[in-house]
Design an enzyme around this catalytic site. Structure first.
Site, PDB file in Angstrom:
ATOM      1  N   TRP B 325      54.167 -11.197  16.863  1.00  0.00           N
ATOM      2  CA  TRP B 325      54.678 -11.093  15.488  1.00  0.00           C
ATOM      3  C   TRP B 325      56.011 -10.344  15.484  1.00  0.00           C
ATOM      4  O   TRP B 325      56.913 -10.655  14.703  1.00  0.00           O
ATOM      5  CB  TRP B 325      53.666 -10.347  14.612  1.00  0.00           C
ATOM      6  CG  TRP B 325      54.114 -10.118  13.188  1.00  0.00           C
ATOM      7  CD1 TRP B 325      53.927 -10.928  12.122  1.00  0.00           C
ATOM      8  CD2 TRP B 325      54.842  -8.983  12.685  1.00  0.00           C
ATOM      9  NE1 TRP B 325      54.480 -10.387  10.993  1.00  0.00           N
ATOM     10  CE2 TRP B 325      55.054  -9.185  11.312  1.00  0.00           C
ATOM     11  CE3 TRP B 325      55.318  -7.813  13.272  1.00  0.00           C
ATOM     12  CZ2 TRP B 325      55.716  -8.271  10.509  1.00  0.00           C
ATOM     13  CZ3 TRP B 325      55.995  -6.898  12.467  1.00  0.00           C
ATOM     14  CH2 TRP B 325      56.186  -7.133  11.108  1.00  0.00           C
ATOM     15  N   HIS B 326      56.127  -9.353  16.369  1.00  0.00           N
ATOM     16  CA  HIS B 326      57.333  -8.528  16.363  1.00  0.00           C
ATOM     17  C   HIS B 326      58.559  -9.270  16.855  1.00  0.00           C
ATOM     18  O   HIS B 326      59.680  -8.900  16.513  1.00  0.00           O
ATOM     19  CB  HIS B 326      57.122  -7.260  17.201  1.00  0.00           C
ATOM     20  CG  HIS B 326      56.340  -6.222  16.483  1.00  0.00           C
ATOM     21  ND1 HIS B 326      54.966  -6.180  16.514  1.00  0.00           N
ATOM     22  CD2 HIS B 326      56.726  -5.197  15.685  1.00  0.00           C
ATOM     23  CE1 HIS B 326      54.547  -5.172  15.774  1.00  0.00           C
ATOM     24  NE2 HIS B 326      55.589  -4.565  15.256  1.00  0.00           N
ATOM     25  N   GLY B 327      58.389 -10.271  17.663  1.00  0.00           N
ATOM     26  CA  GLY B 327      59.580 -10.986  18.103  1.00  0.00           C
ATOM     27  C   GLY B 327      59.283 -12.021  19.156  1.00  0.00           C
ATOM     28  O   GLY B 327      58.239 -11.985  19.809  1.00  0.00           O
ATOM     29  N   PHE B 479      62.437  -8.264  12.514  1.00  0.00           N
ATOM     30  CA  PHE B 479      61.117  -8.887  12.671  1.00  0.00           C
ATOM     31  C   PHE B 479      60.796  -9.693  11.412  1.00  0.00           C
ATOM     32  O   PHE B 479      59.827 -10.331  11.291  1.00  0.00           O
ATOM     33  CB  PHE B 479      60.042  -7.840  12.927  1.00  0.00           C
ATOM     34  CG  PHE B 479      60.380  -6.953  14.103  1.00  0.00           C
ATOM     35  CD1 PHE B 479      60.956  -7.502  15.238  1.00  0.00           C
ATOM     36  CD2 PHE B 479      60.147  -5.604  14.074  1.00  0.00           C
ATOM     37  CE1 PHE B 479      61.290  -6.700  16.324  1.00  0.00           C
ATOM     38  CE2 PHE B 479      60.467  -4.793  15.149  1.00  0.00           C
ATOM     39  CZ  PHE B 479      61.042  -5.347  16.267  1.00  0.00           C
TER      40      PHE B 479
END
Lengths: 308, 479
Positions: B325-327, B479
């Site tokens: 999800w963060h990247g 993000f």
């Protein structure tokens, strides 16, 4: 809700009051006093900062600083003259690099604003601040916290500005042969256009000094014979003669120095500064500044040195 | 528009005054104005991506109503699927398209095939990961029957785009947040004052702590090849302060700002660096995302109900998804996997809920054991952050090897000046004192005489003004 807004406004006002208070204390209460035995003040940029050793030259205080445009030198020089009645002569470094249009970046570029404004903002006049804001409002606004922080720091240091406004700072390195060879073979590049803001403020500095009966002389510090700025000699001389024909110009640029006396093509190193400053000291001690034909004395001395 | 910008310093008071003075008698007009203000706020980045927010909003509003009207399980599921596919489709396209393509291409190359597909020059819309999850929570909750769909399109639009938390959360749940847009709001002085205090502390965390740490952390991470072990350790620790100050600072400002407008957002951080184990850390770090994954992925997968091994599997899934999800980079996946690994001993020994309360509750200082636990957890977290910050897995690995290679016990070659070090120390002291509260200034100094209390606030404000680092964008905007 009115109570909330009122308290927010009060808090904002107190905050602004503290910030403004520090600024005003720095504006009105700062100390710019130099030793009474210093009757000669030197202003300018790095050429002068690196070359004129004021511990060797009698009666001189060097306040030149690297990368400083006349725009910022003006409030410094003005305040020094106003606060030190003992100053008799102001020497201003006037060299090729200071007359070209590119030098106006030293007024308005972000890094110059963020470096100079914190120190000089309290002593700058409103039109100058307004001009700077018009030139680069974003940088001026972005620098306000640094201005305020510096005001607080200066307050803690007793408001003594003398240690932070320039001085003799020698360079210890020596230019290497590769850099010299590169400079020697680099094609000469004449730069177009004349500085505007910087020279306007030089005019103002000269006028202010004269209004206070302080003698003004322009000086040119030696640079290496391969210095790129020498390509602008024609422009330099035309500006000097047309705009500053009434200001005495003392050209020390031909003082003989070895390659090992330079840190780079534009700046003397410690060894060069010592030789140059000792020579200047001897000239001053022999009455250069009291003489009528100063440049003639300098040229004679240079000729003697060259014949050795 | 950044919260720590001059634009926002003008924008916020204008919105506040119009909202309370001009429109206070009409909830609908207040909501409409919030939507307009939020869209203006978002447009300062890139007005073209407003279309994505509008599409997500309109689609989920319509799908929510449709799901609410439909009884058939299969049809309800199909409608939910549309919401999930479209929302995640946007997210995948803008955030992961190039990542998948590059990895597919490399995988094909390994097997001797050349995939002739080109990566696209895609800009990641700010906040897409946040508002996508927020609006998804609405359709899922409606599908589950936990929430009645709203008919008020403006209120729903305001819920999706509420400017204080649009760009980087906290990710609110429709069940908590949407009803607040439907009810009349009155100005609550004590809430507003507390909100202002929380904003002040959030701004301090962002501008003084995070931005100053960022300058040194960036220098060290970008030139990690040339630094000794002690400098690399310092770089990792400074990054830990940076990301905490940056993200929790943003959350504090968002929550405080929401309170000014009469809204309550859920806490997003609860002093995570005072955690005694990794499980506690994850109950205190980015709470809104962690609980989102718990409620919408972990529990539907079975949670911890079906035995220890399913629990292990589900935990790994959650952490890997969280990392992803963060990247779109393997470093984030490695970061998630490492967190799962640190979590495992606690899970397997069923000690993951051992530390639930506040550390050293009722005491000034932690016990020696608590201090060691806290230090060990912080060290593990810092080690894991290296993967989060590194440009690649190789970079992270070299960085860690560099720590243990040489000069680990020498003085760091790069370090913040004394004034910043003192401010970081003071920051930790204040956070420690306020660790049982929602934010450190919630109760600190409330019993002091007014002049001292205001003096504290002014000192914080002046610190922000004087010691603010070079303006950096919030990390979580990417993000």
């Amino acid at each position: 809700m009115k109570n909330f807004i009122l308290k927010t406004l009060i808090a904002t006002a107190i905050f602004a009051g503290i910030v403004a208070g520090f600024w005003l204390v720095n504006r009105w209460g700062s100390r710019w006093t130099i030793s009474p035995d210093k009757q000669i003040v030197l202003l300018g940029h790095s050429h002068a900062e690196r070359a004129w050793d004021d511990t060797v030259i009698p009666g001189m205080a060097n306040f030149a600083e690297s990368g400083e445009s006349y725009f910022y030198t003006y409030p410094k020089g003005r305040r020094l003259i106003d606060r030190n009645r003992g100053i008799e002569i102001v020497l201003i470094e006037f060299s090729n690099s200071q007359v070209i249009a590119e030098i106006d970046e030293w007024v308005r570029a972000d890094d110059h604003i963020s470096y100079r404004l914190p120190v000089y903002a309290p002593v700058m006049d409103w039109p100058s601040l307004r001009l700077l804001f018009d030139l680069n409002s974003e940088a001026v606004i972005g620098t306000l916290p640094l201005v305020s922080k510096n005001n607080a720091v200066m307050l803690m240091r007793g408001l003594d500005y003398i240690p932070v406004i320039g001085g003799f700072h020698p360079l210890d390195e020596t230019i290497d042969s590769a850099a010299l060879a590169s400079a020697a073979t680099a094609p000469a590049r004449k730069r177009e256009g004349m500085a505007t803001f910087g020279l306007d403020y030089l005019d103002r500095l000269v006028a202010h000094a004269r209004s206070k009966r302080v003698e003004v002389m322009f000086v040119r510090t030696p640079v290496h014979r391969h210095a790129p700025e020498l390509a602008d000699e024609e422009l330099f001389q035309s500006v000097r003669k047309a705009r500053y024909g009434d200001v005495e110009f003392l050209d020390f640029g031909r003082f003989p120095l070895a390659d090992t006396d330079f840190a780079d093509t534009g700046h003397l190193n410690r060894s060069g500064a010592t030789k140059f400053s000792e020579w200047i000291a001897s000239l001053i001690e022999s009455g250069l500044l009291e003489a009528d034909d100063r440049q003639h004395i300098i040229d004679n001395s240079l000729a003697r040195l060259s014949n050795r | 528009m950044l919260f720590n910008s001059l634009d926002f310093a003008i924008f916020l008071p204008v919105v506040f005054l119009v909202y309370w003075f001009v429109l206070r008698k009409s909830v609908s007009l207040q909501n409409l104005f919030l939507v307009a203000a939020s869209y203006v706020f978002y447009s300062f980045w890139d007005w073209r991506f407003l279309a994505l927010i509008v599409i997500s909003t309109a689609m989920d509003y319509g799908l929510g109503l449709a799901i609410g009207k439909t009884d058939g399980r299969r049809r309800r599921r199909a409608l939910l699927l549309v919401s999930v596919v479209v929302n995640l489709g946007f997210l995948v396209f803008f955030k992961y398209y190039n990542f998948f393509l590059e990895n597919f291409r490399e995988a094909f190359t390994v097997f001797g095939y050349q995939l002739n597909a080109h990566t696209l020059d895609i800009i990641l819309p700010v906040g897409i990961s946040f508002y996508t999850f927020q609006t998804l929570s609405y359709t899922i909750d409606v599908y589950r029957g936990q929430l009645r769909p709203t008919r008020d399109f403006i209120a729903f639009s305001a819920f999706v785009s509420f400017f204080p938390q649009l760009a980087a959360g906290p990710i609110e749940r429709a069940g908590n947040f949407l009803p607040q847009f439907l009810a009349p709001r009155t100005f609550d002085y004590s809430k507003a004052v507390d909100g202002a205090r929380q904003m002040l502390w959030g701004l301090f965390k962002k501008v003084v702590i995070a931005d100053n740490c960022a300058e040194f952390a960036n220098t060290i991470f970008n030139g990690s090849d040339g630094y000794g072990g002690s400098t690399l350790v310092l770089g990792a620790v400074l990054f830990a302060f940076q990301i905490y100050g940056d993200f929790s600072g943003y959350s504090d400002m968002a929550i405080g700002m929401a309170r000014l407008f009469g809204f309550s957002l859920r806490a997003n951080f609860a002093f995570p660096y005072f955690s005694r184990d990794i499980a506690e850390f994850w109950r205190r770090w980015h709470i809104s995302l962690t609980t989102w994954f718990r409620d919408y992925i972990y529990i539907p997968l079975g949670g911890s109900r079906d035995g220890i091994w399913k629990s292990v599997r589900n935990t790994f899934i959650i952490f890997l998804v969280s990392g992803f999800w963060h990247g779109a980079n393997w470093t984030f996946i490695a970061w998630g996997a490492l967190n799962a690994v640190w979590f495992m001993p606690l899970l397997l020994s069923r000690r993951n809920r051992r530390n639930v309360g506040t550390i050293a509750q009722g005491r000034m200082l932690p016990s020696f054991r608590e201090f060691l636990s806290m230090a060990a957890t912080f060290s593990l977290t810092v080690l894991t952050w290296i993967f989060f910050r590194a440009e690649s897995i190789r970079h992270a690995w070299d960085y860690i090897c560099g720590i243990f290679s040489n000069r680990l016990f020498s003085m760091p070659e790069v370090h913040p000046d004394k004034s910043i070090a003192v401010l970081i120390a003071l920051f930790f002291v204040v956070e420690w004192i306020g660790r049982a509260d929602l934010h450190p200034l919630e109760t600190l100094a409330l019993r002091w005489r007014r002049v001292f209390r205001w003096g504290l606030y002014l000192a914080i404000a002046l610190s922000i003004f004087w010691f603010g680092g070079r303006e950096q964008e919030f990390i979580y905007f990417q993000f």
